[in-house]
Write a protein that holds these residues in place. Structure first.
Motif, PDB file in Angstrom:
ATOM      1  N   MET A 279     -18.569  -6.392 -15.210  1.00 22.00           N
ATOM      2  CA  MET A 279     -17.464  -5.666 -14.555  1.00 22.00           C
ATOM      3  C   MET A 279     -16.282  -6.606 -14.320  1.00 22.00           C
ATOM      4  SD  MET A 279     -16.280  -2.941 -12.808  1.00 22.00           S
ATOM      5  CE  MET A 279     -17.263  -1.851 -11.785  1.00 22.00           C
ATOM      6  N   TYR A 280     -15.206  -6.356 -15.039  1.00 22.14           N
ATOM      7  CA  TYR A 280     -14.012  -7.193 -14.845  1.00 22.14           C
ATOM      8  C   TYR A 280     -13.167  -6.654 -13.705  1.00 22.14           C
ATOM      9  CZ  TYR A 280     -15.172  -8.817 -19.542  1.00 22.14           C
ATOM     10  OH  TYR A 280     -15.824  -9.321 -20.640  1.00 22.14           O
ATOM     11  N   LYS A 281     -12.611  -7.587 -12.934  1.00 23.78           N
ATOM     12  CA  LYS A 281     -11.646  -7.202 -11.901  1.00 23.78           C
ATOM     13  C   LYS A 281     -10.266  -7.618 -12.380  1.00 23.78           C
ATOM     14  CE  LYS A 281     -12.505  -7.904  -7.591  1.00 23.78           C
ATOM     15  NZ  LYS A 281     -12.760  -8.721  -6.391  1.00 23.78           N
ATOM     16  N   ILE A 282      -9.406  -6.637 -12.580  1.00 23.75           N
ATOM     17  CA  ILE A 282      -8.085  -6.931 -13.136  1.00 23.75           C
ATOM     18  C   ILE A 282      -6.999  -6.566 -12.132  1.00 23.75           C
ATOM     19  CG2 ILE A 282      -6.513  -6.480 -15.077  1.00 23.75           C
ATOM     20  CD1 ILE A 282      -8.995  -5.852 -16.755  1.00 23.75           C
ATOM     21  N   ALA A 283      -6.166  -7.553 -11.806  1.00 22.50           N
ATOM     22  CA  ALA A 283      -5.037  -7.312 -10.911  1.00 22.50           C
ATOM     23  C   ALA A 283      -3.847  -6.839 -11.733  1.00 22.50           C
ATOM     24  CB  ALA A 283      -4.680  -8.593 -10.166  1.00 22.50           C
ATOM     25  N   ILE A 284      -3.228  -5.758 -11.290  1.00 20.23           N
ATOM     26  CA  ILE A 284      -2.086  -5.205 -12.017  1.00 20.23           C
ATOM     27  C   ILE A 284      -0.816  -5.476 -11.204  1.00 20.23           C
ATOM     28  CG2 ILE A 284      -1.142  -3.121 -13.114  1.00 20.23           C
ATOM     29  CD1 ILE A 284      -3.953  -3.787 -14.089  1.00 20.23           C
ATOM     30  N   VAL A 285       0.153  -6.122 -11.843  1.00 17.67           N
ATOM     31  CA  VAL A 285       1.447  -6.351 -11.206  1.00 17.67           C
ATOM     32  C   VAL A 285       2.514  -5.718 -12.101  1.00 17.67           C
ATOM     33  CG1 VAL A 285       3.042  -8.072 -10.244  1.00 17.67           C
ATOM     34  CG2 VAL A 285       0.583  -8.556 -10.274  1.00 17.67           C
ATOM     35  N   PRO A 286       2.810  -4.431 -11.880  1.00 19.60           N
ATOM     36  CA  PRO A 286       3.781  -3.750 -12.762  1.00 19.60           C
ATOM     37  C   PRO A 286       5.171  -4.385 -12.682  1.00 19.60           C
ATOM     38  CG  PRO A 286       2.527  -2.167 -11.454  1.00 19.60           C
ATOM     39  CD  PRO A 286       2.248  -3.520 -10.879  1.00 19.60           C
ATOM     40  N   GLY A 287       5.586  -4.820 -11.469  1.00 18.16           N
ATOM     41  CA  GLY A 287       6.849  -5.538 -11.319  1.00 18.16           C
ATOM     42  C   GLY A 287       8.064  -4.635 -11.379  1.00 18.16           C
ATOM     43  N   ASP A 288       9.124  -5.162 -11.980  1.00 20.46           N
ATOM     44  CA  ASP A 288      10.446  -4.523 -11.911  1.00 20.46           C
ATOM     45  C   ASP A 288      10.817  -3.753 -13.173  1.00 20.46           C
ATOM     46  OD1 ASP A 288      10.959  -5.810  -9.399  1.00 20.46           O
ATOM     47  OD2 ASP A 288      11.363  -7.663 -10.494  1.00 20.46           O
ATOM     48  N   GLY A 289      11.880  -2.972 -13.045  1.00 20.06           N
ATOM     49  CA  GLY A 289      12.516  -2.318 -14.200  1.00 20.06           C
ATOM     50  C   GLY A 289      11.532  -1.488 -14.997  1.00 20.06           C
ATOM     51  N   THR A 290      11.478  -1.783 -16.302  1.00 20.40           N
ATOM     52  CA  THR A 290      10.583  -1.028 -17.173  1.00 20.40           C
ATOM     53  C   THR A 290       9.135  -1.541 -17.108  1.00 20.40           C
ATOM     54  OG1 THR A 290      11.292  -2.497 -18.940  1.00 20.40           O
ATOM     55  CG2 THR A 290      12.358  -0.338 -18.850  1.00 20.40           C
ATOM     56  N   GLY A 291       8.904  -2.577 -16.309  1.00 18.08           N
ATOM     57  CA  GLY A 291       7.538  -3.121 -16.178  1.00 18.08           C
ATOM     58  C   GLY A 291       6.485  -2.052 -15.947  1.00 18.08           C
ATOM     59  N   PRO A 292       6.676  -1.212 -14.899  1.00 19.81           N
ATOM     60  CA  PRO A 292       5.647  -0.197 -14.612  1.00 19.81           C
ATOM     61  C   PRO A 292       5.383   0.755 -15.783  1.00 19.81           C
ATOM     62  CG  PRO A 292       7.132  -0.442 -12.739  1.00 19.81           C
ATOM     63  CD  PRO A 292       7.710  -1.280 -13.846  1.00 19.81           C
ATOM     64  N   GLU A 293       6.426   1.181 -16.496  1.00 20.09           N
ATOM     65  CA  GLU A 293       6.167   2.153 -17.566  1.00 20.09           C
ATOM     66  C   GLU A 293       5.462   1.534 -18.780  1.00 20.09           C
ATOM     67  OE1 GLU A 293      10.155   3.755 -19.089  1.00 20.09           O
ATOM     68  OE2 GLU A 293      10.789   2.703 -17.288  1.00 20.09           O
ATOM     69  N   VAL A 294       5.740   0.255 -19.056  1.00 19.74           N
ATOM     70  CA  VAL A 294       5.023  -0.350 -20.187  1.00 19.74           C
ATOM     71  C   VAL A 294       3.586  -0.726 -19.798  1.00 19.74           C
ATOM     72  CG1 VAL A 294       7.095  -1.121 -21.402  1.00 19.74           C
ATOM     73  CG2 VAL A 294       5.962  -2.712 -19.835  1.00 19.74           C
ATOM     74  N   VAL A 295       3.416  -1.148 -18.539  1.00 17.24           N
ATOM     75  CA  VAL A 295       2.063  -1.477 -18.066  1.00 17.24           C
ATOM     76  C   VAL A 295       1.172  -0.233 -18.114  1.00 17.24           C
ATOM     77  CG1 VAL A 295       0.809  -1.898 -15.895  1.00 17.24           C
ATOM     78  CG2 VAL A 295       2.490  -3.554 -16.703  1.00 17.24           C
ATOM     79  N   ARG A 296       1.748   0.911 -17.786  1.00 16.16           N
ATOM     80  CA  ARG A 296       0.987   2.162 -17.835  1.00 16.16           C
ATOM     81  C   ARG A 296       0.424   2.405 -19.243  1.00 16.16           C
ATOM     82  NH1 ARG A 296       5.091   5.791 -15.980  1.00 16.16           N
ATOM     83  NH2 ARG A 296       5.381   4.373 -14.207  1.00 16.16           N
ATOM     84  N   GLN A 297       1.216   2.082 -20.263  1.00 17.00           N
ATOM     85  CA  GLN A 297       0.734   2.276 -21.645  1.00 17.00           C
ATOM     86  C   GLN A 297      -0.362   1.267 -21.977  1.00 17.00           C
ATOM     87  OE1 GLN A 297       1.972   5.080 -22.427  1.00 17.00           O
ATOM     88  NE2 GLN A 297       3.425   4.790 -20.731  1.00 17.00           N
ATOM     89  N   GLY A 298      -0.185   0.039 -21.505  1.00 14.96           N
ATOM     90  CA  GLY A 298      -1.208  -0.986 -21.717  1.00 14.96           C
ATOM     91  C   GLY A 298      -2.527  -0.570 -21.072  1.00 14.96           C
ATOM     92  N   LEU A 299      -2.419   0.064 -19.906  1.00 20.41           N
ATOM     93  CA  LEU A 299      -3.642   0.489 -19.203  1.00 20.41           C
ATOM     94  C   LEU A 299      -4.323   1.658 -19.909  1.00 20.41           C
ATOM     95  CD1 LEU A 299      -2.524   0.023 -15.487  1.00 20.41           C
ATOM     96  CD2 LEU A 299      -4.121  -1.392 -16.807  1.00 20.41           C
ATOM     97  N   LYS A 300      -3.523   2.510 -20.548  1.00 14.92           N
ATOM     98  CA  LYS A 300      -4.111   3.584 -21.371  1.00 14.92           C
ATOM     99  C   LYS A 300      -4.939   2.962 -22.493  1.00 14.92           C
ATOM    100  CE  LYS A 300      -0.433   7.067 -21.414  1.00 14.92           C
ATOM    101  NZ  LYS A 300       0.745   7.481 -22.237  1.00 14.92           N
ATOM    102  N   ALA A 301      -4.344   1.964 -23.127  1.00 20.13           N
ATOM    103  CA  ALA A 301      -5.024   1.294 -24.237  1.00 20.13           C
ATOM    104  C   ALA A 301      -6.293   0.612 -23.741  1.00 20.13           C
ATOM    105  CB  ALA A 301      -4.083   0.271 -24.893  1.00 20.13           C
ATOM    106  N   LEU A 302      -6.191  -0.042 -22.578  1.00 18.85           N
ATOM    107  CA  LEU A 302      -7.357  -0.742 -22.010  1.00 18.85           C
ATOM    108  C   LEU A 302      -8.502   0.242 -21.743  1.00 18.85           C
ATOM    109  CD1 LEU A 302      -8.530  -3.409 -20.843  1.00 18.85           C
ATOM    110  CD2 LEU A 302      -7.519  -2.749 -18.637  1.00 18.85           C
ATOM    111  N   ARG A 303      -8.149   1.396 -21.159  1.00 22.50           N
ATOM    112  CA  ARG A 303      -9.145   2.432 -20.876  1.00 22.50           C
ATOM    113  C   ARG A 303      -9.857   2.846 -22.171  1.00 22.50           C
ATOM    114  NH1 ARG A 303     -11.701   3.053 -17.000  1.00 22.50           N
ATOM    115  NH2 ARG A 303     -13.266   2.926 -18.579  1.00 22.50           N
ATOM    116  N   ALA A 304      -9.038   3.074 -23.209  1.00 26.23           N
ATOM    117  CA  ALA A 304      -9.601   3.528 -24.485  1.00 26.23           C
ATOM    118  C   ALA A 304     -10.523   2.470 -25.083  1.00 26.23           C
ATOM    119  CB  ALA A 304      -8.463   3.860 -25.459  1.00 26.23           C
ATOM    120  N   VAL A 305     -10.106   1.201 -25.005  1.00 29.97           N
ATOM    121  CA  VAL A 305     -10.931   0.129 -25.582  1.00 29.97           C
ATOM    122  C   VAL A 305     -12.237  -0.009 -24.806  1.00 29.97           C
ATOM    123  CG1 VAL A 305     -11.078  -2.351 -26.069  1.00 29.97           C
ATOM    124  CG2 VAL A 305      -8.923  -1.143 -26.473  1.00 29.97           C
TER     125      VAL A 305
END
Ligand code: IPM
Ligand code: MN
Length: 352
Positions: free
Chosen positions: A1-27
């Protein structure tokens, strides 16, 4: 079980991180590992609201995680330097993330400004030292504000810091198993103390423990020239913090731009942090037009570093397949929205 800290940050950070998390879920669903996430709101908005850049408890808290996944740091209403130093550099230093790993890889269907160069020519990795050099804040002013003002900015290079970075580069070249060549990028002809240490350590350690890995040397200015003229000559480049900062922006451009360049701030014995190299792109914030591939690529480097090699390969295949369908790499030029690109990658992972 990995524990991953998410820091979306500023500007477009949150919207791109959301896509990365979709990919992570799928993998994770595909290859079968488990993880949990916790989100942290560090960034410009929090700073403007509370006056606090990074709470003192943050570093200790983040130490409990297996990895940190970061979107972007940088806010138009905050003076440049405050967030970069207070969040990004502080975490790199305090978590001793002594490697900044930045792959420079041109994928098919991605345009490079280099004429007559293609994916078979542009595929190397920059190992940037990430905790020393000109970045330590060592130096100071004398007679500040007077006509006799002196500003000193010192480059700190420790034997230990240099050696662990070089060893990482040799190990990486070995594991990568491509040309098995490490090129030291320095400036031995002018910076004769710092680069003497780097060069001596390079050959000493290389000869003793990595005899199977070839050693090359190039000055940093020549490295810039070769990166444009003959990028196919490089396999693994190892360099100091400042040179690494500069040549990896050049690297990002030849691999298709900031929409696609990703990196990892790595502590091989501790907690590493993964991020798209591009900034917070304030003018595109919330429009669902920014390219999330760099953030998804950062997720791929995270998986690889965590030891999920199969997951990393699966994700890279999905990235390649998705890139093949995009019209362009720039914001608003992809022919798809940010979230659609995330869905496509996740879809490819699921059906692979
Ligand atoms: C990078 C950035 C940072 C650096 C800045 C934002 C402090 O340019 O990650 O390359 O110089 O390392
Ligand atoms: Mn930079």
């Amino acid at each position: 079980m990995y524990k991953i800290a998410i820091v979306p940050g500023d500007g477009t950070g949150p919207e791109v991180v959301r896509q990365g998390l979709k990919a992570l879920r799928a993998v994770a669903d595909k290859v079968g590992f488990k993880y949990e996430t916790a989100e942290f709101d560090f960034g410009g908005d929090r700073y403007l609201r509370t006056g606090e850049v990074l709470p003192d408890s943050a570093v200790e808290e983040l130490r409990q995680f297996d990895a940190i996944y970061l979107g972007a740091i940088g806010h138009p209403d905050v003076k440049p330097g405050i967030l970069e130093k207070g969040i990004l550099l502080r975490l790199r230093f305090e978590l001793d993330q002594y490697i900044n790993l930045r792959p420079v890889k041109l994928y098919p269907n991605v345009e490079t400004p280099l004429k007559d160069k293609g994916p078979e020519d542009i595929d190397f990795v920059v190992v940037r030292e990430n905790t020393e050099g000109l970045y330590t804040g060592s130096g100071g002013f004398l007679k500040k504000g007077t006509a006799d003002e002196i500003a000193v900015q010192e480059s700190i290079n420790t034997r230990k810091g240099v050696e662990r970075c070089l060893r990482y580069a040799f190990e990486y070249a070995r594991r990568r198993n491509k040309e098995k060549t490490v090129t030291l990028c320095g400036k031995t002809n002018v910076l004769t103390y710092a680069w003497d240490l780097w060069e001596r350590t390079f050959h000493e350690v290389g000869e003793k423990d990595y005899a199977d890995v070839k050693r090359e040397y190039a000055h940093v200015d020549a490295t810039c020239m070769w990166m444009v003229k003959n990028p196919e000559w490089f396999d693994v480049i190892v360099t100091d913090n400042m040179f690494g900062d500069i040549i990896t922006d050049l690297g990002a451009m030849i691999q298709g731009g900031m929409g696609i360049a990703a990196g990892g701030n790595i502590n091989p014995e501790g907690v590493s942090m993964f991020e798209p190299i591009g900034g917070s792109a304030p003018k595109y914030t919330g429009q669902n037009v920014i390219n999330p591939m760099a953030a998804i690529g950062a997720c791929q480097i995270m998986l690889d570093t965590l030891g999920e090699h199969e997951g990393a390969r699966t994700l890279e295949d999905a990235i390649v397949a998705t890139l093949g369908k995009l019209k362009g790499m720039g914001a608003g030029k992809m022919g798809y929205s940010t979230s659609e690109v995330g869905d496509m990658v996740a879809g490819h992972v699921a059906s692979s």
